[in-house]
Enzyme design. Structure first.
Site, PDB file in Angstrom:
ATOM      1  N   ARG A  64      50.818  50.108  45.339  1.00  0.00           N
ATOM      2  CA  ARG A  64      51.149  48.983  46.405  1.00  0.00           C
ATOM      3  C   ARG A  64      52.572  48.827  46.460  1.00  0.00           C
ATOM      4  O   ARG A  64      53.469  48.751  45.540  1.00  0.00           O
ATOM      5  CB  ARG A  64      50.685  47.403  45.764  1.00  0.00           C
ATOM      6  CG  ARG A  64      50.673  46.352  46.859  1.00  0.00           C
ATOM      7  CD  ARG A  64      50.031  46.428  48.141  1.00  0.00           C
ATOM      8  NE  ARG A  64      48.794  46.401  47.708  1.00  0.00           N
ATOM      9  CZ  ARG A  64      47.835  45.563  47.623  1.00  0.00           C
ATOM     10  NH1 ARG A  64      48.540  44.248  47.712  1.00  0.00           N
ATOM     11  NH2 ARG A  64      46.664  45.718  47.519  1.00  0.00           N
ATOM     12  N   TYR A  65      52.984  48.941  47.782  1.00  0.00           N
ATOM     13  CA  TYR A  65      54.575  48.786  48.126  1.00  0.00           C
ATOM     14  C   TYR A  65      54.353  48.009  49.425  1.00  0.00           C
ATOM     15  O   TYR A  65      53.273  48.070  50.265  1.00  0.00           O
ATOM     16  CB  TYR A  65      55.026  50.072  48.277  1.00  0.00           C
ATOM     17  CG  TYR A  65      54.261  50.776  49.302  1.00  0.00           C
ATOM     18  CD1 TYR A  65      53.227  51.489  48.868  1.00  0.00           C
ATOM     19  CD2 TYR A  65      54.803  50.874  50.703  1.00  0.00           C
ATOM     20  CE1 TYR A  65      52.598  52.367  49.988  1.00  0.00           C
ATOM     21  CE2 TYR A  65      54.168  51.591  51.681  1.00  0.00           C
ATOM     22  CZ  TYR A  65      53.190  52.313  51.267  1.00  0.00           C
ATOM     23  OH  TYR A  65      52.290  52.911  52.176  1.00  0.00           O
ATOM     24  N   CYS A  66      55.585  47.513  50.008  1.00  0.00           N
ATOM     25  CA  CYS A  66      55.419  46.851  51.197  1.00  0.00           C
ATOM     26  C   CYS A  66      56.896  46.543  51.947  1.00  0.00           C
ATOM     27  O   CYS A  66      57.869  46.875  51.519  1.00  0.00           O
ATOM     28  CB  CYS A  66      55.388  45.123  50.666  1.00  0.00           C
ATOM     29  SG  CYS A  66      54.262  44.745  49.727  1.00  0.00           S
ATOM     30  N   HIS A 484      55.556  55.662  50.806  1.00  0.00           N
ATOM     31  CA  HIS A 484      54.604  55.988  49.816  1.00  0.00           C
ATOM     32  C   HIS A 484      53.566  54.799  49.729  1.00  0.00           C
ATOM     33  O   HIS A 484      54.028  53.717  49.357  1.00  0.00           O
ATOM     34  CB  HIS A 484      55.307  56.370  48.623  1.00  0.00           C
ATOM     35  CG  HIS A 484      54.285  56.991  47.651  1.00  0.00           C
ATOM     36  ND1 HIS A 484      53.174  57.725  47.827  1.00  0.00           N
ATOM     37  CD2 HIS A 484      54.260  56.971  46.349  1.00  0.00           C
ATOM     38  CE1 HIS A 484      52.756  58.206  46.822  1.00  0.00           C
ATOM     39  NE2 HIS A 484      53.405  57.402  45.682  1.00  0.00           N
TER      40      HIS A 484
END
EC number: 5.6.2.2
Length: 549
Positions: A64-66, A484
């Site tokens: 999880r990245y945002c 990513h």
């Protein structure tokens, strides 16, 4: 640690890759996922939070990245859209199923099956020296070019780990195009570009003016085809002595039915590219840019056999949009605020100036002027700002070539892309080591522009979003940057494998680049190998150690 909160999986993977395993993140993340699955290990070593798959082969979520909602996600055929618009009205902290094709790090279409609205989080903006920007959370990974023990390597770095003078990879593969664009959309794109640059639209009237009669006629015919309302045309001699052609109408009823109406009453300083244009395919965007540059663009030959193609505007957002749309066509530009108060988007590298007319070009007489300038200039000298940082030093140090080849490599420019495009085969012929040849070929194939980071700044708390992409590296493109996704922490049993590791219980050796130390073995009070078993490939044979009670 079990007593602490979960950490982003992206952070754990990035730290492992940076310190101990500089060979890509996929195997690290797959291992982390397996250690969190109770159906894979009898005694899991990782306490996972989020989707870590299921016994029925449901795949785990990506790390999880945002990024913020204004980030443009690249789609096939030259289209793009804001990540916040993938699921309009998505609720904070929600997972939303989607069926969307996006472009991966190589510019190939891949499937995205879920949009995450991750709520409000602290964000930071990464800005390059050229003016390219992306905003995301501190744990958001971007693809960077990193010096790993003297080897230029593409690795993921979290935004919190990125600093000025680092290099990020910008994807610049020109879009794949499938047949001609819709005729009506193309005409609307021409009108939009023309009116943004040299027109006006208000509640009661609209107008457009230009000096090039042929280009003006083309715009007038597009107006008739798209709007079809009554309009007047007249000519007048302006102060410079040139004849200006003007289209004018006081009846905007029909104009309101076209998408040109979106620029109604827009001040010059507030101009931007409407969302429908971002959603359009490459052929439509090309016509829009041609009209835009024919109006407020210019080209000129500069001293020392250099060239400049520029677009001027008083709108910061429009300058950002133009630069981003040029990047979608693979054209690198630089954006800055001129002393006169205008924002300029300029193309100065010879290779990019030659690429501009091939991919986009001007919409009228300025295209002929550009062709004459390029034809009159000597062949490209082979040196510009488009280069692979650290590549020349790496090749010269590790080429394993004869002294005569080493001397040639030291005398010639071997890290600039223009030289590789022209003399790539000759450069490779002087490199003996096959691994060096492979690395050099991969880094100079033109997919990426390696942009120097100018700043990383605090942009406050904002709503942030992420996509789940069905590929090994879960990569997709946001504002041209390669982006990513889960959280995890160690279980108590895993801590037993590490207990007293800092009390000289095991030997330590330097890691792969000598920056930090790594243990030769873990203390392992918990016998993981016996309890959980293992399987893999040894030297020419498969090995399996079954779990024991």
């Amino acid at each position: 640690r079990p007593a602490r909160s979960h950490a982003k999986s992206a952070r754990s993977v990035a730290e492992t890759m940076g310190n101990y395993h500089p060979h890509g993140d996929a195997s690290i993340y797959d291992t982390l996922v397996r250690m969190a699955q109770p159906w894979s290990l009898r005694y899991p070593l990782v306490d996972g939070q989020g989707n870590f798959g299921s016994p029925g082969n449901v795949p785990p979520a990506a790390m999880r990245y945002c990024v913020t909602g204004d980030a443009l996600v690249r789609l096939p055929f030259g289209q793009s859209m804001r990540i916040a618009d993938v699921v309009p009205g998505a609720r904070p902290n929600s997972d939303n199923a989607v069926e969307l094709k996006v472009l991966d790090r190589h510019g190939n279409p891949v499937a995205a099956d879920r949009l995450f609205h991750s709520g409000d989080h602290q964000t930071y903006m990464v800005r390059t020296a050229e003016g390219y920007e992306v905003t995301g959370t501190a744990n958001h990974p971007l693809l960077c070019l990193v010096d790993v023990g003297g080897v230029p390597t593409l690795l993921w770095k979290l935004i919190e780990e990125i600093h000025p003078d680092d290099y990020v990879a910008l994807q610049r593969t020109p879009p794949m195009e499938l047949g001609p664009a819709d005729w009506h959309d193309t005409m609307e794109a021409l009108l939009l570009g023309a009116f943004i640059s040299e027109g006006c639209v208000s509640e009661t009237r609209a107008g457009f003016a230009n000096l090039d009669r042929d280009y003006f006629t083309m715009v007038a015919r597009a107006y008739d085809a798209v709007v079809g309302d009554k309009r007047d045309v007249y000519q007048q001699t302006i102060a410079s002595g040139s004849l200006q052609h003007t289209l004018y109408t006081q009846n905007v009823t029909a104009l309101k039915q076209s998408r040109l109406w979106q620029i109604l009453g827009m001040r010059s300083a507030d101009t931007y590219v409407p969302e429908w244009m971002w959603h359009s395919p490459a052929a439509v965007k090309r016509v829009f840019l041609q009209a835009l540059f024919e109006g407020d663009g210019s080209c000129s030959r500069r001293p020392h056999n250099t060239i400049q193609i520029s677009y001027n505007t008083v709108s910061k957002q429009l300058a950002m949009d133009v630069q981003q749309m040029l990047l979608e066509f693979g054209v690198i530009s630089r954006r800055y605020l001129h002393a006169a108060g205008e924002y300029k988007v300029v193309i100065t590298d010879r290779a990019q100036a030659e690429l501009f007319p091939k991919q986009i070009g001007f919409g009228g007489a300025k295209q002929t002027e550009l062709s004459k300038i390029l034809a009159a200039m000597p062949p490209c000298a082979g040196r510009d700002s488009d280069h692979v940082p650290g590549l020349a030093r790496f090749i010269r140090r590790h080429c394993d070539s004869r002294w005569v080849d080493k001397e040639w490599l030291h005398k010639h420019n071997i890290d600039h892309l223009s030289r590789w495009r022209r003399d790539g085969a000759e450069i490779l012929s002087h490199i003996a080591d096959p691994d060096v040849r492979t690395i050099a070929t991969d880094l100079t194939d033109g997919r990426f522009y390696y942009a120097r980071v100018a700043s990383v700044t605090d942009t406050g708390v904002q709503p942030v979003y992420s996509l789940r992409v069905d590929t090994d590296d879960h990569a997709f493109l946001t504002n041209g940057f390669v982006s990513h996704n889960t959280e995890a922490r160690l279980t108590p049993l895993a801590m037993e494998m590490l207990r007293e590791i800092d009390e000289e219980t095991v030997d330590f050796i330097p890691n792969y680049d000598g920056r930090v130390q790594e243990p030769t073995v873990l203390p392992s009070r918990f016998p993981n190998l016996l309890a959980n078993g293992s399987g893999g490939i040894a030297v020419g044979m498969a090995t399996n150690i079954p779990p024991h009670n």
